[in-house]
Design a protein around this motif. Structure first.
Motif, short mmCIF file in Angstrom:
data_model
loop_
_atom_site.label_atom_id
_atom_site.label_comp_id
_atom_site.label_asym_id
_atom_site.label_seq_id
_atom_site.Cartn_x
_atom_site.Cartn_y
_atom_site.Cartn_z
N MET A 1 67.52 49.82 38.51
CA MET A 1 67.41 48.23 38.43
C MET A 1 66.96 47.77 39.79
N THR B 1 63.47 48.71 40.39
CA THR B 1 62.59 48.01 39.64
C THR B 1 62.36 46.51 40.26
N LEU B 2 63.64 46.04 40.65
CA LEU B 2 63.33 44.59 41.47
C LEU B 2 62.51 44.65 42.41
N MET C 1 58.40 45.80 41.22
CA MET C 1 57.63 45.01 40.54
C MET C 1 57.35 43.59 41.33
N THR C 2 58.57 43.45 42.39
CA THR C 2 58.15 42.19 43.12
C THR C 2 57.17 42.39 44.11
N ALA D 1 54.74 44.58 43.64
CA ALA D 1 53.41 44.58 42.89
C ALA D 1 52.84 43.32 43.06
N ASP D 2 53.65 42.24 42.81
CA ASP D 2 53.14 40.88 42.89
C ASP D 2 52.49 40.72 44.47
N TYR D 3 53.24 41.06 45.60
CA TYR D 3 52.83 40.64 46.68
C TYR D 3 51.56 41.45 47.04
N SER E 1 49.40 42.66 45.09
CA SER E 1 48.24 42.41 44.42
C SER E 1 47.55 40.98 44.60
N ARG E 2 48.23 40.14 45.29
CA ARG E 2 47.95 38.78 45.46
C ARG E 2 46.67 38.85 46.31
N TRP F 1 44.35 40.69 45.85
CA TRP F 1 43.08 41.09 45.39
C TRP F 1 42.34 40.06 44.76
N GLY F 2 42.95 38.75 44.54
CA GLY F 2 42.17 37.58 44.24
C GLY F 2 42.02 37.67 42.77
N GLN F 3 40.95 37.03 42.33
CA GLN F 3 40.74 36.79 40.62
C GLN F 3 40.33 38.14 39.96
N TRP F 4 40.49 38.20 38.62
CA TRP F 4 40.13 39.35 38.00
C TRP F 4 39.13 38.65 36.99
#
Ligand code: HEM
Ligand code: CU
Lengths: 556, 110
Positions: B90, B93-94, B97-98, B100-102, B104-105, B107-110
């Motif tokens: 767990m 995971t925390l 996945m957190t 992953a947000d930071y 990929s921010r 990378w801009g729009q898709w």
């Protein structure tokens, strides 16, 4: 007795409440405050939970009263912020999270698995004390000025901008969190270690499976929110900077931590309720729950998938577009196990001999309202529609459908269903059926208009709104008064029944669980001798055969 | 009770409470202290991006030692180990996945 009921009460002229039972064993306030008996602790919880429920309810009444008119005229706008915050904090942390597990779960899990008590009785009592400490602290904060961040404590509002009682309210939630961790831990250990001979995992009532799954969530998720609260406190007091961009922090990090708990927490709130519904539907349609294994595993699946969707609460908060995509997809998946349950309950009803006692009416309410609540959750999980619907009354309607229409209905269903077991007396059937129907009607009047308001764009958390929204708001407030009546009625007649209710006997519903095969109210040790699970779960034929045997013995 | 009997009982109860020798505890304590000292020392050396990496690596190793030996997980049942693993899973995971947000921010729009 009419055909439309399965109640089989003993002859009332000779029936007696058993002299020896967990209620009569000892007297005096200390025998309650120092008890280790899971049944007494459950009663302590029931009384204190109801107290907090009515405080939360009074706050809800104030919110609805304010929203009767478009202007903010009943209270100042910052008072309004405090009122809805305290409503959320009390209802979520001090009512919904502990509701079914701490009362019915505490009372019934040991009995259902054929044990004398929970594995850790002292820890059980400690968790009630922590709950009370947290709850009283929350009330104290309310009395000394309250807090206005919303129940989500969102940063940077909570760390940098408001100067209300964030710290003490946070501490209250923190303490309540440990109460919930201890309850979960206790259930897990008990279910693993204390099952009676023959009670294998796949003979456990689905109520126990649901509580097992919820307990895993309590133990694994709650520490994260505790840490998040501590970080908010440190940020507020000494400015450590984890949530402050000027020091290299990020306010959205708080939301990651908070929702990592709070999404699983919505399943902590609903899973035990689903457990109640499984028992009630089976008993009042006289059938084994259709797809027992699927229902059992769907609880586990909900617990696991529930951990991977938290960022659906943050779609518009500035997280990465790719994260939105992934979390949106995962959110769709988490609706599947809930749907499995709804379908299986429906199939259980198919060709069952259904009767409409009060717990069943509440259960039907649950099935309808939870389905609407769950499906609108999927609307919110679709990132496109969420951009329009988020932070509007649509969300408010969504979660009230699942939490009030779902969990509260399940709670009331369960309280009525096991009331004869807990107290030894029946509640009055006719008036309680009426109360169940009143609740259902009041609920729909209150919350359905909010879906429409949300799609029209009325934002949540404001004391005033454009005049064209007034009609729907009046509907909602009117519905809330009906709902209020629906909740007051049970308090009155349940208290009445403690003295005047009919004597229930061991098994008024002809249900199959082990808890029904012993006296009501039960002995402190639950069973006279260790029960042996020699039949399948929900085996109504076994029950009939058993009763035939008893009759023969009695007549011989 | 004869000596032998007591011994047999001890062997039976072995799974429940394994007795860890004081020597093992001393060694683990030493390792933890060395870890702490290294952390302090490393924080004075400028290694750029590697500073936090090293600090975290040492901290994780220390935590593992505490869990395995001081908390007896090494000698516990499979169920206990599974419980510990669930917590670690767990946690990952925390963090995963957190992060992953930071990541990929940017990378801009898709
Ligand atoms: C069955 C599948 C469910 C799905 C797909 C779902 C989906 C969602 C989504 C996407 C949101 C975020 C909306 C937004 O912030 O824009 C949300 C909010 C919420 N949901 Fe659900 N949900 C489900 C079930 C539940 C259940 C069972 C509960 C509680 C018992 C619940 C309680 C809540 C609450 C309290 C919020 C709002 C939190 C807040 O912002 O104050 N949901 N749901
Ligand atoms: Cu959620």
């Amino acid at each position: 007795m009419s055909e439309s009921t399965i109640v089989k009460l003993p002859d009332q002229s000779t029936a007696r409440i058993p002299k020896m039972n967990y209620l009569s064993k000892e007297n005096g306030i200390l025998s309650w405050l120092l008890t280790g008996d899971h049944k007494r602790i459950a009663i302590l919880y029931l009384i204190s939970l109801s107290f907090f429920f009515f405080i939360g309810g009074a706050l809800a009444g104030l919110i609805r009263l304010e929203l009767l008119t478009p202007q903010a005229d009943l209270m100042a706008t910052d008072t309004y912020n405090k009122v809805f915050t305290m409503h959320g904090v009390i209802m979520i942390f001090f009512f919904l999270v502990p509701s079914v597990p701490a009362t019915l779960g505490n009372f019934l899990i040991p009995m259902m698995i054929g044990a004398k008590d929970l594995a850790l009785p002292k820890i059980n009592l400690l968790s009630w004390y922590l709950y009370m400490a947290g709850g009283l602290l929350a009330l104290y904060t309310m009395a000394t000025g309250g807090v206005d961040t919303g129940w989500t404590f969102t940063t940077p509002l909570s760390t940098h901008y408001v100067n209300t009682n964030v710290l003490t309210t946070g501490l209250a939630a923190f303490i309540a969190g440990f109460s919930s961790i201890f309850t979960g831990l206790n259930f897990i250990v008990t279910i693993h270690k204390m099952r009676a001979p023959g009670m294998t995992w796949f003979k456990l009532p689905l109520f126990v499976w649901a509580h097992y799954a919820a307990s895993v969530l309590m133990v694994l998720a709650t520490p994260v929110v505790a840490i998040a609260i501590v970080l908010v406190a440190l940020e507020r007091t000494i400015g450590i900077g984890v949530f402050d961009p000027t020091k290299g922090g990020d306010p959205i990090l708080f939301q990651h931590l908070f929702w990592f708990y709070s999404h699983p927490a919505v399943y902590i709130m609903i899973l035990p309720g689903m457990g109640v519904i499984s028992e009630v539907i089976s008993t009042f349609s006289r059938k084994r729950v259709f797809g027992y294994t699927a229902v059992a595993f769907s609880s586990v699946a909900i617990a696991i998938f529930g951990f991977f969707v938290w960022a659906h609460h943050m779609f518009i908060m500035g997280i990465s577009n790719y994260a939105v995509l992934v979390f949106s997809l995962l959110t769709m998946l988490v609706a599947v196990p809930s749907a499995i349950k709804i379908f299986n309950w429906t199939f259980t009803l198919y060709k069952g001999s259904i009767t409409f006692e009060t717990p069943m009416i509440y259960a039907f309410g649950f099935m309808g309202l939870f389905t609407i609540g769950g499906l609108t959750g999927v609307f919110l999980g679709v990132s496109g529609t969420d951009i329009h619907l988020t932070e509007t009354y649509f969300i408010v309607a969504h979660f009230h459908f699942v939490m009030v229409g779902g969990m509260l209905m399940a709670f009331l269903s369960g309280i009525h269903f096991w009331w004869p077991k807990m107290t030894g007396r029946m509640y009055p059937e006719k008036i309680s059926q009426l109360a169940a129907v009143v609740t259902f009607i009041g609920f729909n009047f209150t919350f359905f208009p909010q879906f429409i308001l949300g799609t029209l764009g009325m934002p949540r958390r404001y004391a005033s709104y454009p005049p064209e929204f007034q009609i729907l708001n009046v509907f909602s407030t009117a519905g809330a008064t009906i709902l209020g009546v629906g909740y007051l009625l049970p308090v009155l007649y349940l208290v009445w029944s403690l003295r005047y209710g009919k004597i229930a006997g061991n098994n008024p519903w002809q249900a199959t669980g082990l808890e029904w095969q012993t006296q009501s109210p039960p002995l402190t040790e639950n069973f006279v001798k260790m029960p042996i699970m020699d039949h399948d779960v929900y085996d109504y034929e076994w029950l009939e055969a058993q009763q035939e045997k008893e009759k023969e013995v009695a007549s011989a | 009770m004869s000596e032998q009997n007591a011994h047999a009982q001890h062997a039976e109860g072995k799974h429940a409470h394994h007795i860890v020798s004081p020597k093992t505890y001393a060694l683990i304590l030493l390792a933890l202290l060395v870890g702490t000292a290294t952390t302090v020392w490393a924080s004075y050396v400028d290694l750029g991006i590697w500073n936090p990496v090293i600090a975290l690596a040492i901290a994780c190793t220390k935590a593992t030692l505490v869990v395995l030996f001081f908390m007896h997980v090494k000698y516990s049942s499979k169920l206990t180990m599974l419980t510990v693993l669930a917590g670690i899973f767990m946690f990952l995971t925390l963090i995963g996945m957190t992060l992953a947000d930071y990541i990929s921010r940017a990378w801009g729009q898709w």
